[in-house]
Every structure is written in C-alpha cells, then in structure tokens.
Design an enzyme around this catalytic site. Structure first.
Site, short mmCIF file in Angstrom:
data_model
loop_
_atom_site.label_atom_id
_atom_site.label_comp_id
_atom_site.label_asym_id
_atom_site.label_seq_id
_atom_site.Cartn_x
_atom_site.Cartn_y
_atom_site.Cartn_z
N GLY A 49 -62.88 18.04 49.14
CA GLY A 49 -64.30 18.30 49.25
C GLY A 49 -64.74 19.37 48.28
O GLY A 49 -63.90 20.09 47.71
N CYS A 76 -56.04 18.61 49.16
CA CYS A 76 -56.89 19.55 48.44
C CYS A 76 -57.63 20.46 49.43
O CYS A 76 -57.01 21.29 50.07
CB CYS A 76 -57.87 18.80 47.53
SG CYS A 76 -58.55 19.82 46.20
N TYR A 77 -58.94 20.29 49.64
CA TYR A 77 -59.67 21.10 50.61
C TYR A 77 -59.06 20.95 52.00
O TYR A 77 -59.00 21.91 52.77
CB TYR A 77 -61.14 20.67 50.64
CG TYR A 77 -61.99 21.43 51.63
CD1 TYR A 77 -62.56 22.66 51.29
CD2 TYR A 77 -62.22 20.93 52.92
CE1 TYR A 77 -63.34 23.37 52.20
CE2 TYR A 77 -63.00 21.63 53.83
CZ TYR A 77 -63.55 22.85 53.47
OH TYR A 77 -64.32 23.55 54.37
N HIS A 162 -54.41 15.15 44.48
CA HIS A 162 -54.98 13.91 45.02
C HIS A 162 -54.03 12.73 44.77
O HIS A 162 -54.07 12.10 43.72
CB HIS A 162 -56.33 13.62 44.36
CG HIS A 162 -57.40 14.58 44.76
ND1 HIS A 162 -58.13 14.43 45.91
CD2 HIS A 162 -57.86 15.71 44.16
CE1 HIS A 162 -59.02 15.42 46.02
NE2 HIS A 162 -58.87 16.21 44.97
N GLU A 164 -54.24 9.88 46.08
CA GLU A 164 -54.97 8.62 46.19
C GLU A 164 -55.46 8.10 44.84
O GLU A 164 -55.78 6.91 44.70
CB GLU A 164 -56.15 8.76 47.15
CG GLU A 164 -57.27 9.67 46.68
CD GLU A 164 -57.09 11.13 47.03
OE1 GLU A 164 -58.09 11.85 47.13
OE2 GLU A 164 -55.92 11.56 47.20
N GLY A 217 -75.64 -14.63 44.71
CA GLY A 217 -74.76 -15.43 43.87
C GLY A 217 -73.55 -14.67 43.39
O GLY A 217 -72.60 -15.26 42.87
N ASP A 220 -70.02 -10.31 46.22
CA ASP A 220 -70.24 -9.55 47.45
C ASP A 220 -71.08 -10.33 48.46
O ASP A 220 -70.67 -10.53 49.61
CB ASP A 220 -70.92 -8.20 47.15
CG ASP A 220 -70.15 -7.39 46.12
OD1 ASP A 220 -68.94 -7.63 45.97
OD2 ASP A 220 -70.78 -6.55 45.46
N SER A 222 -71.81 -13.44 48.38
CA SER A 222 -71.19 -14.75 48.66
C SER A 222 -70.15 -14.65 49.77
O SER A 222 -70.10 -15.49 50.68
CB SER A 222 -70.55 -15.31 47.39
OG SER A 222 -71.50 -15.49 46.37
N LYS A 360 -64.37 -3.64 45.95
CA LYS A 360 -64.58 -4.91 45.26
C LYS A 360 -63.31 -5.75 45.17
O LYS A 360 -63.36 -6.97 45.40
CB LYS A 360 -65.11 -4.63 43.84
CG LYS A 360 -65.36 -5.87 43.00
CD LYS A 360 -66.60 -6.62 43.44
CE LYS A 360 -67.85 -5.90 43.03
NZ LYS A 360 -69.08 -6.69 43.28
#
Length: 504
Positions: A49, A76-77, A162, A164, A217, A220, A222, A360
């Site tokens: 953060g 981290c934080y 981090h 991740e 179209g 997402d 769809s 996504k």
C-alpha cells in the site's frame, strides 16, 4: 483471503493464487474479523500500500486477524504492519528501493527453496523494517535491508518485496510455497468450477425476472452473456448499441457472429445520439462519463420493451475496478471506466457482473470452457468508450471516420505479418494536432496518427512492442496514401507504467 491496503498489485495476488488453482477473495483492509472469518479462510495475505505504518490514520488491521491460528503473509506494507503491531521497528530507509534487487536467503523457511538464494525480486518502498519483532527470524536480506522475516510457530510471514509481479524471478513459486506448504491448499479450484458457481448464484438472484445484457462483441461481454444465458436462457435480452465509436464494420460483424448462438439480441443504432452528446468535449474523463451515462440511458429505455427486466449484465473485469475506484481499499484512482466510474448514482436496473473478480486471461480461458469460438475469445481488448478515447481532443464524425480507416489498416497489416499473435493490444490513435507535409507537389497541413502496440499478460503492466521497421513503414505508407486527412504517422514507445495503454 487477501486484505487490500491500497496496492495497485492487489488484484495480481488474487490472479496468481488462481493460476495456482487456489480460490481467492479480496476484502478491504478495514473488514471486520467477523466478516473475514465468514469466508472460513485457510490463509491471509496482507497487500502492499502507499502509506507508512507510523502515519496518522494509516490503514490498520482488524484485531485478532493474526491470532486465528491461520497463516498470514504480509507483503511490503503488509510486512511492515506485522512488524509494527508486534513491537518491531519500522522507519524510513536511508536508501529507497524501487525496481529490481537481489535477495540473500538465510536459514530455513518453507517460503524459500534453495534456488531462490540470490534471485531477483521487485522492490517498491521507501520505508522498511529496521528491526523485526523479538520472536521473529530474518530469513532474507537485500543488501543491508531486511527482505523477509517470519515466526513459523505463530504462522506469521513477511516479504518486503512483491512476489506477485512477473519481475520477481521466483515470486510465483514463493506464493505457491505459502499456499501449499504453509496453508495446505490442494490446488483444486478451476475455471469450470467458477462458471458453475456463478450460474447457481445468477439463477438464485434472478429467479423468474428478465435480464438485459450490455453486449459489445468483445470477449468480456461475450463471456458474461454466455454465462448468464447458461443460467437463465431466454430470460436474458442482449442489447448491442452502435455508438458510432466502434471499429470499422464491427456492428455488422458482431451481429453476424451471434446470429446463430442462441442469444436474444436487440440491435440499437445510436451514432447520432452519442456524437451529439460528445460535441465539443475534450476532457477524457468527461468523455467516458458521458458515454457511460448514455449507455445506461439506452439500456433503461430498451429495458422498458421487455416486461420484468430488472437486471443489467456487464462484462466488468478486475482491472476496470482497480483503476476506477477504491473498491477494496485506499488505492489511487487512475481513470474511470464507462462501466464503473460512469454509472449514474440512480439506476433502474440492478447490476450483474459475473466477471468482476477476474482478469482478461482468465476470461479468455473461461470463454474456451464455454465453447466460444477463437474469433471471440482471442479478440483484443477494446475500451468501453470505444474510439471516443482514441480520438484525442474533440470528437467529430470526420475524425471518427479517419480513425476507423487508419485503425483498420493497422489491424489488417498486423494480422498479415503475424505480428498480432503475441500482442495484448494494437491500434491507432488520432492526435489533435496538424503537421506540415508534402504530397505530390503540394503542401499539406493534416492530422497525425499514432500507432500503439503493447505486450502484456493482464493489462496491469505492459511493454511497448519492438516491431520491425518494415512493418511500421508499410503501415505508415498505406495510411498516408489511403486515408484522406492524414500526412504523418508516429509510433508510441511508452510502457505501462508510466503511461497507460490507452492514451485517454
């Protein structure tokens, strides 16, 4: 359970967990212990953060989280918070660490494997734990700074970096060690399981009522529409709006793709309506909110045609949410999205967002699980406001036409060259400047087209694509020759961060 203290990487933690087939839930940092324990978590991650633990009103942790006999990993934080709460010392670093750094692993920890010693990690902090709590062991250092600490008996762990992010060499393996070796997850969660759970939730929520879906179209909307269709079938009506800000031929193509897919589709031509509302507007936030409001108005109008419609389906994703509002914690707003920040305060339709907790790439995989064709699942991301945020400055019918033609050439040449396969997005942008040129024997004073092409896995970070000059040259030549009103083409070599993928 991931508690969000405002890190822009919070959603990545959730994504990495799911990649490891572990189900994850995000709650704000100030969630009560009761709310956290309702989910029966087997482990907790405290995100990073922007704050410092000793600041006034710095985000804190609910009492009792660290004493529930479940593993807690602070990043981290989050690590600084653990240290500060248990009597350690946290202070500004003499030398701030931003970017890549190497760690020296010491002692034995279930978080680290032997190969992780002297590996590269991603640091982003100006404050550090200068002295850990008395009962904690330092398990890794970065130079003279503490990079990792733990109390295995209390099941409390901290990493100053981090893991991740993709920049951390063995970050995903570290998270796997925490989830599997320390928390005891069996890695059984799957996209199919997610879809089945969403279908059950939607059936229970909707009952016999009718649903309107915002179908664009793209992948997402769809996938969202397909999930809802599997849940309630003909109770859903998909509304496809031509805003006048779509890519060339998209409206007819989308209707053709869905013609035989079993979805109810209502096509709405509204080009003049949107362009009229946007006349003279140059501020990108205003554009997004105007487009968002107009979308909702149209959906509410169309909903009146379908008695009993009480819900609106949207393909909102995690990145939309984290970049738009501090939905889980005190993260910094970067920009609003039409389907998040642009929503009016009062709506006549309740939202259904089955993809709100996904990225996504996860949505693409789920689309494949649902049997959607590659032409849909592999479509590149397209912003909700469409070309409205790719025509920089004032939006006019002529400007949109110029951009549509130029963008069509960009996409066509990328596909021909096979350069589209490894890219996240590639498109054209129309700039609000004119430059002098010479075409034939005449002086010209025309518009500039910028080409944008980026590589990314999730849209949260991106690098510009290193394209061959021959491809860029061919695109430039075609645009200038074939698109009236353009006499110059440039290529954008900005990564995200510091830039965003879209120009607005």
């Amino acid at each position: 359970m991931i508690l969000d203290f405002g890190s822009q990487y919070t959603q990545l933690i959730a994504r990495r967990a799911r990649e490891l087939n572990v189900y994850s839930v995000i709650l704000p940092f100030n969630a009560s212990l009761k709310k956290i324990m309702e989910h029966n978590p087997k482990g907790v991650v405290l995100s990073g953060g922007p704050n410092s633990v000793y600041e006034k009103d710095a985000p804190g942790l609910a009492n009792g989280v660290m004493s529930q006999n479940m593993p807690v990993l602070g990043l981290c934080y989050g690590m600084q918070l653990i240290a500060y709460a248990l009597g350690g010392k946290v202070e500004p670093a003499e030398k701030r660490e931003y970017g890549l750094s190497k760690i020296n692993v010491r002692g034995k920890s279930k978080l680290f494997d032997e190969k992780m010693n002297k590996s590269t990690v991603w640091m982003s902090h100006g404050v550090h734990v200068s002295s850990p709590p008395k009962t904690f062991e330092v398990t890794a250092k970065s130079g003279d700074m503490i990079a990792a600490m733990e109390n295995a008996d209390l099941k409390l762990y901290g990493l100053q970096f981090h893991p991740e992010t993709s920049h951390s060499q063995y970050g995903k393996e570290m998270l796997k060690n925490f989830l599997v070796k320390i928390c005891g997850f069996n890695q059984e969660w799957s996209a199919e399981e997610f879809v089945n759970a969403e279908i059950k939730k939607i059936r229970k929520l909707v009952g016999k009522k009718r649903v309107i879906c915002a179908l664009s179209g793209g992948v997402d909307s769809s996938v969202a529409a397909t999930i809802v269709h599997k849940a309630i079938g003909a109770q859903q009506m998909c509304i496809f709006v031509d805003t006048g800000l779509m890519q060339k031929d998209d409206y007819d193509e989308v209707l053709g793709i869905y013609k035989n897919r079993g979805l109810n589709i209502d096509g709405v031509r509204a080009e003049n309506r949107f362009l009229s509302k946007l006349r003279g507007v140059t501020n990108p936030e205003q554009k997004r909110k105007i487009i968002g409001r107009e979308f909702i108005k149209i959906f509410e109008e169309e909903a009146k045609k379908f008695k009993g419609a009480e819900f609106l389906v949207q393909g909102t994703l995690y990145p939309d949410v984290i970049e738009s509002v501090s939905i889980h914690g005190p993260s910094v707003t970067i920009k609003s999205h039409h389907n998040v920040g642009g929503l009016p305060k009062k709506m006549n339709l309740k939202l259904i967002e089955p993809l709100r907790e996904l990225f996504k790439d996860e949505v693409r995989r789920i689309g494949g699980e649902l049997g959607l064709p590659p032409k849909i699942t592999n479509r590149q991301p397209f912003p909700g406001p469409g070309l409205g945020v790719r025509v920089i400055g004032k939006i006019t019918p002529k400007a949109v036409e110029i951009l549509q033609e130029a963008d069509f050439i960009v996409r066509e040449e990328f596909v021909k060259a096979g350069a589209n396969k490894d890219l996240w997005q590639y498109f054209a942008v129309l700039l609000p400047v004119k430059t002098v040129g010479v075409m034939g024997d005449s002086r010209t004073h025309e518009k500039v087209i910028a080409i944008r092409a980026v590589e990314s896995s999730d849209g949260m970070t991106a690098s510009y694509a290193k394209l061959p000059y021959s491809l860029l040259g061919k695109i430039s030549s075609r645009i200038i020759s074939e698109v009236q009103g353009v006499n110059r083409v440039v290529y954008d070599i900005t990564s995200k961060p510091p830039g965003t993928i879209e120009w607005e």
